[in-house]
Design a protein around this motif. Sequence first.
Motif, mmCIF file in Angstrom:
data_model
loop_
_atom_site.group_PDB
_atom_site.id
_atom_site.type_symbol
_atom_site.label_atom_id
_atom_site.label_comp_id
_atom_site.label_asym_id
_atom_site.label_seq_id
_atom_site.Cartn_x
_atom_site.Cartn_y
_atom_site.Cartn_z
ATOM 1 N N GLU A 112 -88.972 4.531 24.812
ATOM 2 C CA GLU A 112 -90.284 3.864 24.726
ATOM 3 C C GLU A 112 -89.941 2.169 23.857
ATOM 4 O O GLU A 112 -91.009 2.302 24.126
ATOM 5 N N LEU A 113 -89.516 2.793 23.423
ATOM 6 C CA LEU A 113 -88.767 1.293 22.452
ATOM 7 C C LEU A 113 -88.641 0.726 23.506
ATOM 8 O O LEU A 113 -87.379 0.773 23.963
ATOM 9 N N ASP A 114 -88.915 -0.712 23.158
ATOM 10 C CA ASP A 114 -88.861 -2.140 23.677
ATOM 11 C C ASP A 114 -86.847 -1.918 23.225
ATOM 12 O O ASP A 114 -87.044 -2.909 22.356
ATOM 13 N N VAL A 115 -86.216 -2.337 23.901
ATOM 14 C CA VAL A 115 -85.153 -3.085 23.445
ATOM 15 C C VAL A 115 -84.878 -4.039 24.122
ATOM 16 O O VAL A 115 -83.437 -5.085 23.127
ATOM 17 N N THR A 116 -85.375 -4.842 24.009
ATOM 18 C CA THR A 116 -85.548 -6.415 24.378
ATOM 19 C C THR A 116 -86.699 -7.619 23.123
ATOM 20 O O THR A 116 -86.041 -8.797 23.427
ATOM 21 N N LYS A 117 -86.536 -6.290 22.333
ATOM 22 C CA LYS A 117 -87.429 -7.217 21.705
ATOM 23 C C LYS A 117 -86.501 -7.798 20.564
ATOM 24 O O LYS A 117 -86.958 -8.576 19.712
ATOM 25 N N GLY A 118 -85.189 -7.864 20.202
ATOM 26 C CA GLY A 118 -84.173 -8.083 18.828
ATOM 27 C C GLY A 118 -83.134 -6.873 18.599
ATOM 28 O O GLY A 118 -83.596 -5.971 18.930
ATOM 29 N N LYS A 119 -82.928 -7.221 17.987
ATOM 30 C CA LYS A 119 -81.890 -6.384 17.167
ATOM 31 C C LYS A 119 -82.069 -4.706 16.935
ATOM 32 O O LYS A 119 -83.457 -5.170 15.829
ATOM 33 N N ILE A 120 -81.339 -4.004 16.819
ATOM 34 C CA ILE A 120 -82.808 -3.004 16.774
ATOM 35 C C ILE A 120 -81.565 -1.930 15.042
ATOM 36 O O ILE A 120 -80.013 -1.712 15.904
ATOM 37 N N ALA A 121 -81.965 -1.999 14.078
ATOM 38 C CA ALA A 121 -81.673 -1.385 12.429
ATOM 39 C C ALA A 121 -81.954 0.754 12.845
ATOM 40 O O ALA A 121 -83.144 0.443 12.276
ATOM 41 N N LEU A 122 -81.131 1.374 13.231
ATOM 42 C CA LEU A 122 -81.681 2.591 13.766
ATOM 43 C C LEU A 122 -81.804 3.296 12.831
ATOM 44 O O LEU A 122 -80.510 3.545 11.636
ATOM 45 N N LEU A 123 -82.916 3.950 11.763
ATOM 46 C CA LEU A 123 -82.659 4.738 10.518
ATOM 47 C C LEU A 123 -82.995 6.538 10.244
ATOM 48 O O LEU A 123 -83.565 6.558 11.203
ATOM 49 N N PHE A 124 -81.732 6.868 9.998
ATOM 50 C CA PHE A 124 -82.118 8.400 9.826
ATOM 51 C C PHE A 124 -82.012 8.916 8.678
ATOM 52 O O PHE A 124 -81.021 8.525 7.500
ATOM 53 N N GLY A 125 -82.895 10.359 7.884
ATOM 54 C CA GLY A 125 -83.009 10.150 6.873
ATOM 55 C C GLY A 125 -82.135 11.911 6.609
ATOM 56 O O GLY A 125 -81.587 11.957 7.792
ATOM 57 N N THR A 126 -82.072 12.659 5.408
ATOM 58 C CA THR A 126 -81.613 13.342 4.672
ATOM 59 C C THR A 126 -81.343 14.917 6.080
ATOM 60 O O THR A 126 -82.793 14.554 5.826
ATOM 61 N N GLU A 127 -81.242 15.727 5.630
ATOM 62 C CA GLU A 127 -81.071 16.931 6.763
ATOM 63 C C GLU A 127 -82.306 17.692 6.567
ATOM 64 O O GLU A 127 -82.819 18.530 7.394
ATOM 65 N N LEU A 128 -82.258 17.687 4.889
ATOM 66 C CA LEU A 128 -83.658 18.300 4.812
ATOM 67 C C LEU A 128 -85.041 17.714 4.204
ATOM 68 O O LEU A 128 -86.195 18.017 5.163
ATOM 69 N N GLU A 129 -85.221 16.442 3.916
ATOM 70 C CA GLU A 129 -86.853 15.942 3.825
ATOM 71 C C GLU A 129 -86.106 14.025 4.712
ATOM 72 O O GLU A 129 -87.633 13.783 4.571
ATOM 73 N N GLY A 130 -85.256 14.171 5.557
ATOM 74 C CA GLY A 130 -86.013 13.272 5.998
ATOM 75 C C GLY A 130 -86.398 11.682 6.051
ATOM 76 O O GLY A 130 -85.563 11.937 4.794
ATOM 77 N N LEU A 131 -86.447 10.321 5.868
ATOM 78 C CA LEU A 131 -86.564 9.188 5.135
ATOM 79 C C LEU A 131 -87.317 8.773 4.760
ATOM 80 O O LEU A 131 -88.136 9.824 4.270
#
Length: 225
Positions: A123-142
């Motif tokens: 559902e993320l609008d890809v037309t609104k601008g460049k996207i930096a997608l963040l992923f966190g650690t395996e156990l704790e997340g971001l």
Amino acid sequence: MQQELYAYLANCISENRKNRIESLVQQRTRYLTIVLEDIFQPHNASAVLRSAEGFGVQDIHIIENKNTYSVNPDVALGSAKWLTLQKYRRHENNTMACITNLKAQGYRIVATTPHTDDCFVSELDVTKGKIALLFGTELEGLSKDAIAAADEYVRIPMYGFTESFNISVSAALCMYDLTERIRKSDVDWKLREEEQFELKMAWVRKTLQRADLLEAEFMKTYKSE
């Protein structure tokens, strides 16, 4: 001179590899970039790189606050050398250094985490601008800093008892969805001409053994003309 140097080096590789480089550089994008915060398991780190390379996502930003990012060559299968990796490890808060840098480049900071204001990645609008997608650690997340600094939040739908997917699976699912929709949209997702040339030059150099010797030979010839 750079154009002549590229032509000289490109003549030293097979025609098939040269055509492959010319073709794939047209499919590379920086409209979507991946940010990995404190990912420490080598097989996960490597699998994310392999997926990014396969989906044509050129840049990976690697945050090292607590953990050192290492790659398992058996999983990555050489994908890292075709990507642009930027590591953040020298700042007091590497997470904020990375996010500040990306925001200055016009990226929307999108955190992958359940949040009150989240949406499914589809559902993320890809037309609104460049996207930096963040992923966190395996156990704790971001980290809290990453979540607080994010502009938007996405999650992947889950229909089982397991709370979340493995980080490498999550990254692959998100990249597949977003790159497909970005390519089908009207946004300008391709690299600029000068970026394409820089990448082609880098790829040719990485294809050749002792490219430095070939460049030195070219420079002697170029200066004597």
